[in-house]
Enzyme design. Sequence first.
Site, PDB file in Angstrom:
ATOM      1  N   GLU A 315      73.677 -78.666  18.410  1.00 26.82           N
ATOM      2  CA  GLU A 315      74.491 -77.510  18.779  1.00 26.82           C
ATOM      3  C   GLU A 315      75.368 -77.839  19.987  1.00 26.82           C
ATOM      4  O   GLU A 315      76.546 -77.453  20.031  1.00 26.82           O
ATOM      5  CB  GLU A 315      73.613 -76.296  19.083  1.00 26.82           C
ATOM      6  CG  GLU A 315      74.437 -75.048  19.356  1.00 26.82           C
ATOM      7  CD  GLU A 315      73.599 -73.829  19.699  1.00 26.82           C
ATOM      8  OE1 GLU A 315      74.184 -72.727  19.763  1.00 26.82           O
ATOM      9  OE2 GLU A 315      72.374 -73.977  19.916  1.00 26.82           O
ATOM     10  N   PHE A 401      68.222 -73.152   8.205  1.00 26.52           N
ATOM     11  CA  PHE A 401      67.884 -74.095   7.145  1.00 26.52           C
ATOM     12  C   PHE A 401      68.814 -73.860   5.945  1.00 26.52           C
ATOM     13  O   PHE A 401      69.170 -72.726   5.629  1.00 26.52           O
ATOM     14  CB  PHE A 401      66.438 -73.905   6.702  1.00 26.52           C
ATOM     15  CG  PHE A 401      65.416 -74.562   7.596  1.00 26.52           C
ATOM     16  CD1 PHE A 401      65.775 -75.145   8.804  1.00 26.52           C
ATOM     17  CD2 PHE A 401      64.077 -74.590   7.226  1.00 26.52           C
ATOM     18  CE1 PHE A 401      64.832 -75.747   9.625  1.00 26.52           C
ATOM     19  CE2 PHE A 401      63.124 -75.191   8.040  1.00 26.52           C
ATOM     20  CZ  PHE A 401      63.502 -75.775   9.233  1.00 26.52           C
TER      21      PHE A 401
END
Length: 413
Positions: A315, A401
């Site tokens: 991230e 996910f």
Amino acid sequence: MAAPDIVVTGIGAFSPLGINASDSWTALLAGRSGTRTLEYPWVQELGLSTHFAAQAHAEPAEHLDRIEAKRLDRAAQFALIATREAWADAGSPDVDPARLGVDWATGIGNLWTLLTAWDTLKEKGARRVPPMTVPMLMPNAAAAAIEMEFRARAGARTVVSACASSNEAIGNALDHLRLGYADVIIAGGTEACVHGLPLAAFGQMQALSKRNDAPELASRPYDSGRDGFVLGEGAAALILEREDHAKARGATIYARLLGGAVTSDAFHISAPDPDPGGSVPRTMRLALEDAGLTPEDVSHINAHATSTPVGDIAEYTSMRAVFGSHLDAIPVSATKAATGHLLGAAGAIEAVFTVTALRERIAPPTINLTDPDPEIPLDVVTAPRALPTGEVIALSNSFGFGGHNAVTVFATA
């Protein structure tokens, strides 16, 4: 015709930090952790490697009447409590039911009902399976409960996109309001998966922290000692409204929802795409473009930041690709350090925190950061910090996910 401006007029939460949004925010600012050791015999009986989680601050059934509690899975109980708070906080809008919608979300759904019914079937036979099992276990059960409670007839949709679910639902609500499908939408998400099976499964993936000796310190985004996420549970809700409708009824406006975007990695079922030019940074860019903004306009980020060794770096790399050197001037909060990871409800509780941060002009702290990872040079907020005067733009990031990415953009009212 220009799209209408969309605003937030009410918030609600039932979280590991409190039984409402206000208490959750107060605990967050105070640097408290919602993580604690699980006091269930099955933790030891099942041989689980992780003995803790960020459970809801109280039992939801205690905040519902007996019949409601009996007919709703734990996840739907969380959802109804949080939504009732948000609706009251918004002044209980007098809205035509045909102009009221629901955009809800969950990552895994009503797991307790499903697994408890399966145990009953195996142990006691088919005739003992409760007749309300299917209405209680279906993923849209929470959205249905909300829709019926508030007579919402402009659609009740449920997003299931793992940990991006509720941020995606908020983005969907933005689109539905802009397109004129409704005047008011209840948006949010819920999750109730503090159960032996998810704990075992996530443990087998090596995704959970194993800091059993100090669970309150286990969720530590950006820290060199982070060893996995903490499973959390709860729900959060936002009342989103066309600005003209909100002003016409004299509503208090907490913040503005300026933009949102959703992308998919098409890369791996559980690993983030490491490409700094890939889908994750593209989601942030598209969300800013949707809001009519540039990266330099952003003053605050509530990061996804799950406290996993790989995820936090991925991230960060994506944020650096989007913001460049301006990232050094953006205070970043990672509130999962306090709440744990609420999976499908994470985006919703973090949106509530982002909205409250803008309203109060305070960036909430990231707890447990004692040894910052040198590979993640961010301005991480570790104590409550004042946000700038004037308009403040904030991003709320969620990634899940399956490579699901969702980003929303909020601004001060």
